[in-house]
Motif scaffolding. Structure first.
Motif, PDB file in Angstrom:
ATOM      1  N   ALA A  60       0.808  -1.223   0.000  1.00 38.34           N
ATOM      2  CA  ALA A  60       0.000   0.000   0.000  1.00 38.34           C
ATOM      3  C   ALA A  60       0.837   1.267   0.000  1.00 38.34           C
ATOM      4  CB  ALA A  60      -0.940   0.008   1.207  1.00 38.34           C
ATOM      5  N   ASP A  61       2.069   1.197   0.539  1.00 42.47           N
ATOM      6  CA  ASP A  61       2.888   2.411   0.617  1.00 42.47           C
ATOM      7  C   ASP A  61       3.180   2.998  -0.760  1.00 42.47           C
ATOM      8  OD1 ASP A  61       4.556   0.294  -0.080  1.00 42.47           O
ATOM      9  OD2 ASP A  61       6.166   0.823   1.319  1.00 42.47           O
ATOM     10  N   VAL A  62       3.278   2.131  -1.769  1.00 42.47           N
ATOM     11  CA  VAL A  62       3.530   2.629  -3.126  1.00 42.47           C
ATOM     12  C   VAL A  62       2.285   2.565  -4.008  1.00 42.47           C
ATOM     13  CG1 VAL A  62       6.005   2.226  -3.137  1.00 42.47           C
ATOM     14  CG2 VAL A  62       4.475   0.345  -3.757  1.00 42.47           C
ATOM     15  N   SER A  63       1.330   1.710  -3.639  1.00 43.48           N
ATOM     16  CA  SER A  63       0.116   1.580  -4.443  1.00 43.48           C
ATOM     17  C   SER A  63      -0.802   2.789  -4.294  1.00 43.48           C
ATOM     18  CB  SER A  63      -0.650   0.312  -4.061  1.00 43.48           C
ATOM     19  OG  SER A  63      -1.861   0.195  -4.791  1.00 43.48           O
ATOM     20  N   ARG A  64      -0.843   3.369  -3.098  1.00 43.98           N
ATOM     21  CA  ARG A  64      -1.745   4.508  -2.884  1.00 43.98           C
ATOM     22  C   ARG A  64      -1.431   5.689  -3.799  1.00 43.98           C
ATOM     23  NH1 ARG A  64      -1.791   2.860   2.698  1.00 43.98           N
ATOM     24  NH2 ARG A  64       0.056   4.140   3.048  1.00 43.98           N
ATOM     25  N   PRO A  65      -0.182   6.178  -3.836  1.00 49.86           N
ATOM     26  CA  PRO A  65       0.089   7.299  -4.750  1.00 49.86           C
ATOM     27  C   PRO A  65      -0.079   6.924  -6.215  1.00 49.86           C
ATOM     28  CG  PRO A  65       2.119   6.519  -3.722  1.00 49.86           C
ATOM     29  CD  PRO A  65       0.995   5.857  -3.013  1.00 49.86           C
ATOM     30  N   TYR A  66       0.221   5.669  -6.554  1.00 47.65           N
ATOM     31  CA  TYR A  66       0.030   5.196  -7.931  1.00 47.65           C
ATOM     32  C   TYR A  66      -1.448   5.281  -8.313  1.00 47.65           C
ATOM     33  CZ  TYR A  66      -0.005   1.842 -11.860  1.00 47.65           C
ATOM     34  OH  TYR A  66      -0.186   1.225 -13.088  1.00 47.65           O
ATOM     35  N   ASN A  67      -2.318   4.792  -7.412  1.00 46.89           N
ATOM     36  CA  ASN A  67      -3.753   4.831  -7.646  1.00 46.89           C
ATOM     37  C   ASN A  67      -4.262   6.261  -7.729  1.00 46.89           C
ATOM     38  OD1 ASN A  67      -6.693   4.734  -5.961  1.00 46.89           O
ATOM     39  ND2 ASN A  67      -6.491   3.274  -7.630  1.00 46.89           N
ATOM     40  N   GLU A  68      -3.756   7.117  -6.866  1.00 45.55           N
ATOM     41  CA  GLU A  68      -4.149   8.518  -6.888  1.00 45.55           C
ATOM     42  C   GLU A  68      -3.756   9.184  -8.209  1.00 45.55           C
ATOM     43  OE1 GLU A  68      -2.254  10.127  -3.465  1.00 45.55           O
ATOM     44  OE2 GLU A  68      -3.636   9.183  -2.043  1.00 45.55           O
ATOM     45  N   GLY A  69      -2.588   8.806  -8.732  1.00 46.95           N
ATOM     46  CA  GLY A  69      -2.139   9.357 -10.005  1.00 46.95           C
ATOM     47  C   GLY A  69      -3.031   8.944 -11.159  1.00 46.95           C
ATOM     48  N   MET A  70      -3.487   7.699 -11.142  1.00 45.00           N
ATOM     49  CA  MET A  70      -4.387   7.222 -12.193  1.00 45.00           C
ATOM     50  C   MET A  70      -5.711   7.985 -12.154  1.00 45.00           C
ATOM     51  SD  MET A  70      -3.864   3.102 -12.086  1.00 45.00           S
ATOM     52  CE  MET A  70      -4.308   2.838 -13.755  1.00 45.00           C
ATOM     53  N   HIS A 324       5.637   7.716  -8.013  1.00 45.69           N
ATOM     54  CA  HIS A 324       4.602   6.708  -8.240  1.00 45.69           C
ATOM     55  C   HIS A 324       3.275   7.342  -8.641  1.00 45.69           C
ATOM     56  CE1 HIS A 324       7.344   3.636  -7.148  1.00 45.69           C
ATOM     57  NE2 HIS A 324       7.443   4.020  -5.894  1.00 45.69           N
ATOM     58  N   PHE A 325       3.039   8.570  -8.209  1.00 46.36           N
ATOM     59  CA  PHE A 325       1.877   9.325  -8.670  1.00 46.36           C
ATOM     60  C   PHE A 325       1.994   9.559 -10.175  1.00 46.36           C
ATOM     61  CE2 PHE A 325      -0.484  13.219  -9.546  1.00 46.36           C
ATOM     62  CZ  PHE A 325      -1.617  13.131  -8.750  1.00 46.36           C
ATOM     63  N   VAL A 326       3.176   9.969 -10.615  1.00 47.77           N
ATOM     64  CA  VAL A 326       3.445  10.190 -12.045  1.00 47.77           C
ATOM     65  C   VAL A 326       3.340   8.879 -12.817  1.00 47.77           C
ATOM     66  CG1 VAL A 326       5.172  10.975 -13.717  1.00 47.77           C
ATOM     67  CG2 VAL A 326       4.926  12.165 -11.535  1.00 47.77           C
ATOM     68  N   GLN A 327       3.800   7.812 -12.211  1.00 47.18           N
ATOM     69  CA  GLN A 327       3.743   6.482 -12.817  1.00 47.18           C
ATOM     70  C   GLN A 327       2.295   6.067 -13.086  1.00 47.18           C
ATOM     71  OE1 GLN A 327       5.709   3.658 -10.300  1.00 47.18           O
ATOM     72  NE2 GLN A 327       5.469   1.937 -11.694  1.00 47.18           N
ATOM     73  N   GLY A 328       1.426   6.265 -12.097  1.00 54.99           N
ATOM     74  CA  GLY A 328       0.014   5.952 -12.288  1.00 54.99           C
ATOM     75  C   GLY A 328      -0.615   6.843 -13.345  1.00 54.99           C
ATOM     76  N   TRP A 329      -0.265   8.115 -13.331  1.00 55.07           N
ATOM     77  CA  TRP A 329      -0.783   9.086 -14.303  1.00 55.07           C
ATOM     78  C   TRP A 329      -0.493   8.612 -15.724  1.00 55.07           C
ATOM     79  CZ3 TRP A 329      -2.784  14.284 -13.603  1.00 55.07           C
ATOM     80  CH2 TRP A 329      -2.834  15.057 -14.771  1.00 55.07           C
TER      81      TRP A 329
END
Length: 407
Positions: A60-70, A324-329
């Motif tokens: 979750a530590d890296v999934s949360r910002p990834y999900n937020e970016g998407m 990771h936010f950018v990654q999800g984006w």
């Protein structure tokens, strides 16, 4: 009097159908005609996607910002008209990094009529491979396991970044160039995600003729320290630790290295090559290397501009959200490009048409954040180049851009 009442009632009954017809009510034609057609038309305007997120589980530590970016990308896209005038409706739910929960969410999304899935982990991505093939639903995720890139095995899976195997190849190339006879310990998450590049790394050492020692160590989830594993790596004679795990446990390894005063350099792959690792490890992060396909906001690229503008408008601290936010984006951006091509070609928005669009669309330029990303009918490996970084002064400093495994 009775005769007069019957006459009035009959007149009223004759008038009722005409009144219903004039008011768009429920006479024979209007019931299943214009009203129902209009409702169907309105529903068709939205593009439904399913999103699997780990918001409370082991990653979750890296999934949360990834999900937020998407979701931020979708919000930004919808505010400017969506895809060819159609907005994206994302169904995003937490599956807590548990494969059975992911399978239940997947069933729910299929029943809701989604056109594609944005997944998360290697375990769920691999477990759902057969289902997305049968349901003909394109599936992108944050798993970069190599098996997902082969259309013969995974015809509806698409991998936007260099695989974990390509990342470990880049790491081993760099280690061999720095110290040709080094002993390498590979610390990895004890899961399909962690195991994904292990065998390919060992094969790479043999194929390249490297003189590197190579031994792997599973990192038990929930461990409060990794002193025991580090002792085993010390006994091996390891001077490099390649880490295939997320930020929190990797930072624990870095702190343990410093506390034990061990002369070993960490080389983090994708999911611990980030700002969170540096924050959690503190001074212990200094000097360690990172192999990261996505450029962090601290190393400005043209592709960050749109993300930064959105974040500024929404009062979001992009530096705090991190790469990771950018990654999800940009993962969602690549999916949107496939949707755009499907509709632009005048095709009905189906899974098979979306797959064909993804396989045939031009390379997606992300302004240097990653890529360019290009798929084909023969390969669903979107990109092969990663950046190499070093931690200096509490920041990720770019050492080399667009590094691919040696040929």
């Amino acid at each position: 009097m009775m005769k007069r009442l019957l006459t009035i009632a009959g007149a009223v009954m004759l008038l009722l159908p005409a009144c219903k017809g004039e008011s768009g009510g429920t006479d024979g034609k209007n019931d299943k005609g214009a009203g129902a057609a209009e409702a169907k038309k309105e529903t068709a305007k939205d593009i439904s996607l399913g999103v699997l997120a780990d918001l409370t589980g082991a990653t979750a530590d890296v999934s949360r910002p990834y999900n937020e970016g998407m979701l931020a990308y979708i919000d930004n896209l919808n505010s400017s008209g969506g895809v060819k005038g159609r907005k994206i409706n994302a169904m995003s739910e937490d599956y807590a990094y548990k494969v059975p929960a992911a399978e239940e969410k997947y069933k729910k999304y299929v029943q809701a009529g989604v056109i594609a899935i944005e997944g998360w982990g290697t375990g769920d991505s691999e477990a759902l491979r057969g289902k997305v093939k049968g349901d003909q639903l394109p599936f992108m995720s944050a798993s970069y396991a190599e098996v997902l890139t082969d259309p013969a095995q995974s015809p509806y899976n698409f991998v936007v970044a260099p695989t974990y195997s390509d990342q470990i190849r880049v790491a081993l190339d760099r280690i061999a160039a720095e110290s040709p006879n080094a002993k390498v310990a590979v610390f990895h998450h004890d899961s399909p995600f962690g195991n994904a590049p292990i065998e390919d790394g060992e094969k790479w050492v043999k194929e390249r003729g490297y003189k590197l020692g190579y031994k792997t160590y599973a990192m038990k989830t929930g461990s409060t320290d990794f002193v025991g594993l580090l002792q085993q790596a010390k006994d091996q004679g390891a001077t490099f630790i390649v880490t295939q795990n997320v930020s929190s446990p990797a930072a624990t390894v870095a702190r343990d290295l410093a506390a034990q005063k061990l002369n070993m350099k960490m080389v983090c792959l994708n999911w611990c090559s980030d700002e969170l690792f540096i924050k959690l490890a503190g001074q212990a992060a200094e000097g360690h290397w990172m192999v990261q396909p996505f450029t962090p906001p601290s190393v400005p690229k043209p592709g960050h501009d749109t993300v930064r503008a959105y974040c500024k408008a929404k009062n979001i601290d992009l530096e705090a959200k991190g790469l990771h936010f950018v990654q999800g984006w940009y993962t969602m951006h690549i999916m949107a490009k496939g949707l755009e091509k499907t509709l632009g070609d005048g095709k009905e928005l189906t899974g098979t048409n979306l797959r064909a669009a993804l396989e045939t669309m031009e390379a997606v330029d992300t302004g240097g954040v990653i890529g360019p990303v290009k798929f084909s009918a023969e390969s669903h490996r979107g990109a092969t180049a990663s950046g190499v970084y070093k931690v200096e002064g509490g920041k990720m400093v770019e050492v080399a851009a667009a590094v691919t495994p040696k040929k």
